[in-house]
Design a protein around this motif. Structure first.
Motif, mmCIF file in Angstrom:
data_model
loop_
_atom_site.group_PDB
_atom_site.id
_atom_site.type_symbol
_atom_site.label_atom_id
_atom_site.label_comp_id
_atom_site.label_asym_id
_atom_site.label_seq_id
_atom_site.Cartn_x
_atom_site.Cartn_y
_atom_site.Cartn_z
ATOM 1 N N LEU B 10 0.635 -1.131 0.147
ATOM 2 C CA LEU B 10 -0.112 -0.027 0.108
ATOM 3 C C LEU B 10 0.879 1.179 -0.005
ATOM 4 N N LEU B 11 1.963 1.255 0.819
ATOM 5 C CA LEU B 11 2.649 2.441 0.860
ATOM 6 C C LEU B 11 3.653 2.583 -0.335
ATOM 7 N N MET B 12 4.226 1.450 -0.780
ATOM 8 C CA MET B 12 5.087 1.839 -2.012
ATOM 9 C C MET B 12 4.208 2.269 -3.238
ATOM 10 N N ARG B 13 3.232 1.525 -3.530
ATOM 11 C CA ARG B 13 2.177 2.018 -4.525
ATOM 12 C C ARG B 13 2.937 1.370 -5.941
ATOM 13 N N ASP B 14 3.560 0.151 -5.702
ATOM 14 C CA ASP B 14 4.064 -0.399 -6.980
ATOM 15 C C ASP B 14 3.185 -1.054 -7.655
ATOM 16 N N GLU B 15 3.704 -1.373 -8.985
ATOM 17 C CA GLU B 15 2.751 -2.404 -9.728
ATOM 18 C C GLU B 15 2.631 -3.781 -8.993
ATOM 19 N N LEU B 16 1.401 -4.207 -8.989
ATOM 20 C CA LEU B 16 1.381 -5.702 -8.153
ATOM 21 C C LEU B 16 0.955 -6.459 -9.350
ATOM 22 N N THR B 17 1.217 -7.836 -9.383
ATOM 23 C CA THR B 17 0.684 -8.889 -10.218
ATOM 24 C C THR B 17 -0.686 -9.175 -9.833
ATOM 25 N N PRO B 18 -1.417 -9.706 -10.729
ATOM 26 C CA PRO B 18 -2.506 -10.256 -10.545
ATOM 27 C C PRO B 18 -2.842 -10.859 -9.243
ATOM 28 N N ASP B 19 -2.078 -11.753 -8.996
ATOM 29 C CA ASP B 19 -2.116 -12.726 -7.829
ATOM 30 C C ASP B 19 -1.854 -11.655 -6.463
ATOM 31 N N GLU B 20 -0.997 -10.845 -6.612
ATOM 32 C CA GLU B 20 -0.790 -9.682 -5.502
ATOM 33 C C GLU B 20 -1.856 -9.008 -5.266
ATOM 34 N N SER B 21 -2.647 -8.350 -6.267
ATOM 35 C CA SER B 21 -3.765 -7.657 -6.261
ATOM 36 C C SER B 21 -4.855 -8.398 -5.613
ATOM 37 N N GLY B 22 -4.994 -9.649 -5.865
ATOM 38 C CA GLY B 22 -6.171 -10.283 -5.354
ATOM 39 C C GLY B 22 -5.856 -10.823 -3.684
ATOM 40 N N ARG B 23 -4.796 -10.775 -3.460
ATOM 41 C CA ARG B 23 -4.458 -11.130 -1.993
ATOM 42 C C ARG B 23 -4.521 -10.019 -1.331
ATOM 43 N N LEU B 24 -4.078 -8.652 -1.625
ATOM 44 C CA LEU B 24 -4.357 -7.459 -1.195
ATOM 45 C C LEU B 24 -5.883 -7.092 -0.818
ATOM 46 N N ARG B 25 -6.798 -7.357 -2.167
ATOM 47 C CA ARG B 25 -8.172 -7.021 -1.762
ATOM 48 C C ARG B 25 -8.678 -8.040 -0.724
ATOM 49 N N ALA B 26 -8.171 -9.349 -0.752
ATOM 50 C CA ALA B 26 -8.753 -10.268 0.268
ATOM 51 C C ALA B 26 -8.316 -9.681 1.737
ATOM 52 N N HIS B 27 -7.055 -9.270 1.752
ATOM 53 C CA HIS B 27 -6.833 -8.945 3.145
ATOM 54 C C HIS B 27 -7.355 -7.615 3.520
ATOM 55 N N LEU B 28 -7.591 -6.519 2.827
ATOM 56 C CA LEU B 28 -8.310 -5.402 2.864
ATOM 57 C C LEU B 28 -9.876 -5.564 3.550
ATOM 58 N N ASP B 29 -10.401 -6.851 3.004
ATOM 59 C CA ASP B 29 -11.676 -7.204 3.437
ATOM 60 C C ASP B 29 -11.984 -7.497 4.790
ATOM 61 N N GLU B 30 -10.542 -8.193 5.278
ATOM 62 C CA GLU B 30 -10.527 -8.545 6.520
ATOM 63 C C GLU B 30 -10.063 -7.884 7.700
ATOM 64 N N CYS B 31 -9.214 -6.964 7.285
ATOM 65 C CA CYS B 31 -8.145 -6.116 8.078
ATOM 66 C C CYS B 31 -8.708 -4.655 8.393
ATOM 67 N N GLY B 32 -9.114 -4.370 9.376
ATOM 68 C CA GLY B 32 -9.768 -2.790 9.305
ATOM 69 C C GLY B 32 -8.493 -1.890 9.308
ATOM 70 N N PRO B 33 -7.394 -2.004 10.166
ATOM 71 C CA PRO B 33 -6.558 -1.070 10.096
ATOM 72 C C PRO B 33 -5.899 -1.126 8.650
ATOM 73 N N CYS B 34 -5.781 -1.899 7.806
ATOM 74 C CA CYS B 34 -4.898 -1.917 6.536
ATOM 75 C C CYS B 34 -5.972 -1.207 5.512
ATOM 76 N N ALA B 35 -7.495 -1.463 6.060
ATOM 77 C CA ALA B 35 -8.421 -0.718 4.877
ATOM 78 C C ALA B 35 -8.589 0.591 5.296
ATOM 79 N N ALA B 36 -8.412 0.797 6.546
ATOM 80 C CA ALA B 36 -8.330 2.329 7.014
ATOM 81 C C ALA B 36 -7.043 3.041 6.235
ATOM 82 N N LEU B 37 -5.872 2.535 6.558
ATOM 83 C CA LEU B 37 -4.807 3.003 5.863
ATOM 84 C C LEU B 37 -4.876 3.239 4.356
ATOM 85 N N ALA B 38 -5.615 2.274 3.573
ATOM 86 C CA ALA B 38 -5.731 2.346 2.305
ATOM 87 C C ALA B 38 -6.778 3.469 1.829
#
Lengths: 202, 182
Positions: B10-38
């Motif tokens: 989230l903080l680096m804003r680097d290009e993510l692979t489709p797999d990484e994007s999927g994992r990030l989306r799944a994490h944001l659905d579950e993690c409140g602090p990271c969703a707030a940061l995003a």
């Protein structure tokens, strides 16, 4: 705002390097907004930004012989402005200057705007200024160059005379600080600083 | 729950692979602090990217011209004063050496001074004799004209040098609007 550099500007640069003062005055006219905007975003004060922008062009004029024509002229100007502003911010620590806590009145973005629009612009400018106040000078420069000038990490590294790794690290730190400050300014509870500073909080 | 590597992404804003994007989306659905940061990051970036460029007050270029002229004037005056200071310093140093020499051994200094003076007088007489011999060797009408021309030339050269020095100091030391260098 991507600063463009056309054929006519390149010609003015060549003429200015040959000693034509009028050609350099045209460059000042052309690049005054990007240079002033950078200084203003970094210093957060209209008076200091004017002084820094003027000094930037003065230094550029004096050092034209050292300018490498292979390098984009706007990048060179932004580099001079960034370094000058970084020095100004560092010097503030030792001076009882008005500084950022008492920002002077910021001018409207366009003299042709109406009073309501000018007020909105000023409010937003103050908001951004407060937001970036917690950043160090190098972080502030990196953030400004990235978001206002669309510069890549490599270009920012060139402007700030540093490595790409250092720019990435500064951007990382700056984004965290900005997000925290943004949340602090909102009614909902702020991010818990300790948790996000830990590499793998559980 | 670990926030890494999602927080870094989230903080680096680097290009993510489709797999990484999927994992990030799944994490944001579950993690409140990271969703707030995003969310906060997105809002901050939107605020920055849509902010207008600030412009200087009208007349920036004219103010720059005035500033540059002022800076040039100050630099010229500084250079002139530096040159004068350097000359004054050298004169004072020479004077100090002279005074020290005189106070150290007045008799030696007087003897040396007299010898130098005698040497100068002898040199002047030699030059005068050579010039007289040269002028005397020329035919009569030419020798008179040459003598006059030589005297006038020397006078003109002296006046010219003094004038050049005065003009140089005037141009360097006085501001532009009073005739100084631009």
């Amino acid at each position: 705002m991507r600063v463009t550099f056309g054929q006519s500007e390149a010609e003015w640069v060549a003429r200015a390097r040959a000693g034509d003062g009028e050609a350099f005055a045209r460059l000042v006219e052309t690049f005054q907004v990007p240079v002033y905007n950078l200084c203003s975003r970094m210093l957060g004060d209209a008076g200091e930004a004017e002084d820094a922008a003027q000094e930037t062009f003065l230094r550029a004029f004096r050092n034209l012989k050292r300018y490498d024509p292979q390098r984009p002229f706007p990048t060179w100007l932004l580099s001079i402005a960034s370094h000058y502003c970084i020095d100004m911010i560092r010097r503030r620590r030792f001076l009882p200057a008005p500084g950022e806590d008492v920002p002077r009145e910021q001018e409207p973005a366009d003299s042709g705007t109406g009073p309501e629009e000018a007020l909105a612009i000023r409010e937003r400018s103050d908001r951004i200024s407060k937001l970036t106040r917690g950043l160090g000078p190098q972080e502030r420069a990196a953030i400004t160059l990235h978001y206002w000038y669309d510069l890549s990490y490599e270009e920012i590294a060139e402007v700030l005379s540093t490595s790409v790794g250092a720019v990435k690290s500064r951007m990382h730190r700056a984004r965290r600080t900005l997000a925290e400050r943004w949340r602090e300014g909102e009614p909902q509870p702020a991010l818990v600083r300790g948790r996000h500073n830990e590499p793998s909080a559980v | 729950m670990s926030h890494q590597p999602f927080e870094a992404w989230l903080l680096m804003r680097d290009e993510l692979t489709p797999d990484e994007s999927g994992r990030l989306r799944a994490h944001l659905d579950e993690c409140g602090p990271c969703a707030a940061l995003a969310g906060a990051l997105e809002e901050v970036e939107a605020e920055f990217r849509t902010a207008e460029s600030l412009r200087p007050a009208p007349g920036f270029t004219a103010r720059w011209r005035a500033r540059m002229e002022g800076a040039s004037e100050r630099r010229a005056v500084r250079q002139a004063w530096s040159a004068l200071g350097l000359m004054a310093g050298m004169a004072v140093s020479l004077l100090a050496l002279l005074v020290a020499g005189v106070l150290g051994s007045p008799a030696d200094w007087a003897a040396g001074g007299l010898r130098t003076l005698a040497g100068w007088i002898a040199d002047a007489r030699l030059v005068w004799g050579l010039a007289g011999a040269f002028v005397g060797s020329l035919p009569e009408p030419i020798s008179i004209a040459s003598g006059m021309a030589l005297a006038l030339g020397l006078m003109a050269a002296t006046v010219g040098l003094a004038g050049a020095w005065f003009i140089t100091m005037h141009r360097f030391a006085l501001p532009v609007h009073r005739g100084g260098v631009r």
